[in-house]
Scaffold this motif. Structure first.
Motif, PDB file in Angstrom:
ATOM      1  N   ARG A 155      -9.970  32.339  18.521  1.00 17.82           N
ATOM      2  CA  ARG A 155     -11.271  31.774  18.156  1.00 17.82           C
ATOM      3  C   ARG A 155     -11.169  30.887  16.916  1.00 17.82           C
ATOM      4  O   ARG A 155     -11.660  29.771  16.875  1.00 17.82           O
ATOM      5  CB  ARG A 155     -12.242  32.915  17.893  1.00 17.82           C
ATOM      6  CG  ARG A 155     -13.600  32.424  17.526  1.00 17.82           C
ATOM      7  CD  ARG A 155     -14.629  33.493  17.670  1.00 17.82           C
ATOM      8  NE  ARG A 155     -15.944  32.898  17.586  1.00 17.82           N
ATOM      9  CZ  ARG A 155     -17.061  33.590  17.581  1.00 17.82           C
ATOM     10  NH1 ARG A 155     -17.022  34.903  17.688  1.00 17.82           N
ATOM     11  NH2 ARG A 155     -18.215  32.976  17.503  1.00 17.82           N
ATOM     12  N   TYR A 156     -10.515  31.435  15.900  1.00 16.15           N
ATOM     13  CA  TYR A 156     -10.299  30.650  14.680  1.00 16.15           C
ATOM     14  C   TYR A 156      -8.814  30.274  14.630  1.00 16.15           C
ATOM     15  O   TYR A 156      -8.073  30.501  15.579  1.00 16.15           O
ATOM     16  CB  TYR A 156     -10.770  31.431  13.465  1.00 16.15           C
ATOM     17  CG  TYR A 156     -12.240  31.797  13.560  1.00 16.15           C
ATOM     18  CD1 TYR A 156     -13.215  30.806  13.649  1.00 16.15           C
ATOM     19  CD2 TYR A 156     -12.651  33.126  13.610  1.00 16.15           C
ATOM     20  CE1 TYR A 156     -14.563  31.118  13.774  1.00 16.15           C
ATOM     21  CE2 TYR A 156     -13.994  33.458  13.724  1.00 16.15           C
ATOM     22  CZ  TYR A 156     -14.952  32.444  13.809  1.00 16.15           C
ATOM     23  OH  TYR A 156     -16.280  32.754  13.944  1.00 16.15           O
ATOM     24  N   ARG A 191     -11.784  22.250  18.484  1.00 15.21           N
ATOM     25  CA  ARG A 191     -12.477  23.462  18.951  1.00 15.21           C
ATOM     26  C   ARG A 191     -12.655  24.464  17.813  1.00 15.21           C
ATOM     27  O   ARG A 191     -13.743  25.010  17.596  1.00 15.21           O
ATOM     28  CB  ARG A 191     -11.673  24.094  20.102  1.00 15.21           C
ATOM     29  CG  ARG A 191     -12.249  25.398  20.633  1.00 15.21           C
ATOM     30  CD  ARG A 191     -11.356  26.041  21.705  1.00 15.21           C
ATOM     31  NE  ARG A 191      -9.974  26.225  21.285  1.00 15.21           N
ATOM     32  CZ  ARG A 191      -9.561  27.155  20.426  1.00 15.21           C
ATOM     33  NH1 ARG A 191     -10.433  27.980  19.863  1.00 15.21           N
ATOM     34  NH2 ARG A 191      -8.279  27.253  20.101  1.00 15.21           N
ATOM     35  N   GLU A 195     -16.157  25.786  15.867  1.00 16.17           N
ATOM     36  CA  GLU A 195     -16.512  27.200  15.634  1.00 16.17           C
ATOM     37  C   GLU A 195     -16.849  27.418  14.155  1.00 16.17           C
ATOM     38  O   GLU A 195     -17.844  28.061  13.814  1.00 16.17           O
ATOM     39  CB  GLU A 195     -15.328  28.114  15.983  1.00 16.17           C
ATOM     40  CG  GLU A 195     -15.021  28.256  17.455  1.00 16.17           C
ATOM     41  CD  GLU A 195     -15.949  29.268  18.143  1.00 16.17           C
ATOM     42  OE1 GLU A 195     -16.781  29.892  17.475  1.00 16.17           O
ATOM     43  OE2 GLU A 195     -15.822  29.393  19.384  1.00 16.17           O
TER      44      GLU A 195
END
Ligand SMILES: N[C@@H](CCC(=O)N[C@@H](CS)C(=O)NCC(=O)O)C(=O)O
Length: 218
Positions: A155-156, A191, A195
């Motif tokens: 995610r990160y 991306r 986030e």
């Protein structure tokens, strides 16, 4: 009450990192703008507190620290009960530092104001020449970073929680956009940046939200 002062400049990506780190950790601070375009970083007054003549500088109740990554690591160690920027496990910790340093040590220094000035005065580069120099070094760094993020997508930048790698990544993406780097070849970087932009700690640290922001210089 702790007297914590961050000396910074709205558009400085190194100062942006420290604002994010302080926000992630929920640590209050006063913000003292140092206008880099007016040369305030080289004033006798500022050099007396930071002989390096660069922002950021954090004064944490008398503890003065220059260098954004040193500041972030200090905050992690001095305030261990706040969200950690570096994971505890050695391999994960090394990966976070490796990604952070790829940006802070290998990309960012080449886009610095003083480097641009030197290119101009000693090598006759005009504004476009300086911008192309900056874009070249951002692309060189992003080519590698994109591969590293693609190899272990999360995610990160380095997992499901924001770390020091993200603290460095979003400000570098901000600079890349500012200097007109085409980000299409970097879908993983974009991306992760998307986030991060949604997290309050990152959003509130954005250059446009600082008291010294100049909207036409974004
Ligand atoms: N490695 C330093 C870099 C600091 C730095 O280069 N700051 C820039 C702004 S992003 C600066 O103060 N530039 C002033 C100049 O070039 O004269 C850090 O991470 O804190």
């Amino acid at each position: 009450m702790t007297d914590r002062v961050l000396y910074g400049y709205f558009r400085s990506s190194a100062a942006y990192r420290v604002r994010i780190a302080l926000n992630l950790k929920g640590l209050d601070y006063r913000y003292q703008p140092i206008n880099l375009l007016k040369g305030e970083q080289r004033s006798a007054e500022y050099l007396a507190i930071n002989p390096q003549g660069l922002v950021p500088l954090l004064d944490d109740d008398g503890v003065r620290i220059a260098q954004s990554l040193a500041i972030c690591e200090y905050l992690d160690e001095a305030y261990p009960d706040t969200p950690r920027l570096l994971p505890a496990e050695p391999a994960a910790r090394a990966r976070v530092r490796s990604l952070a340093l790829a940006i802070a040590a290998d990309i960012h220094p080449l886009q610095n104001t003083r480097v641009g000035k030197y290119l101009q005065t000693e090598y006759g580069k005009d504004e476009e020449g300086k911008a192309e120099w900056i874009r070249h070094w951002i692309r060189t760094g992003f080519d590698a970073l994109e591969k590293q993020l693609a190899e272990s997508p999360s995610r990160y930048a380095a997992g499901d929680l924001p770390t020091l790698a993200d603290v460095c990544l979003l400000p570098q993406v901000f600079s890349a956009r500012r200097f007109g780097v085409d980000l299409a070849p970097y879908p993983n970087i974009v991306r992760v940046a998307d986030e991060l932009e949604h997290l309050q700690a990152f959003a509130e640290a954005h250059p446009s939200r600082q008291p010294d922001a100049q909207p036409d210089a974004m």
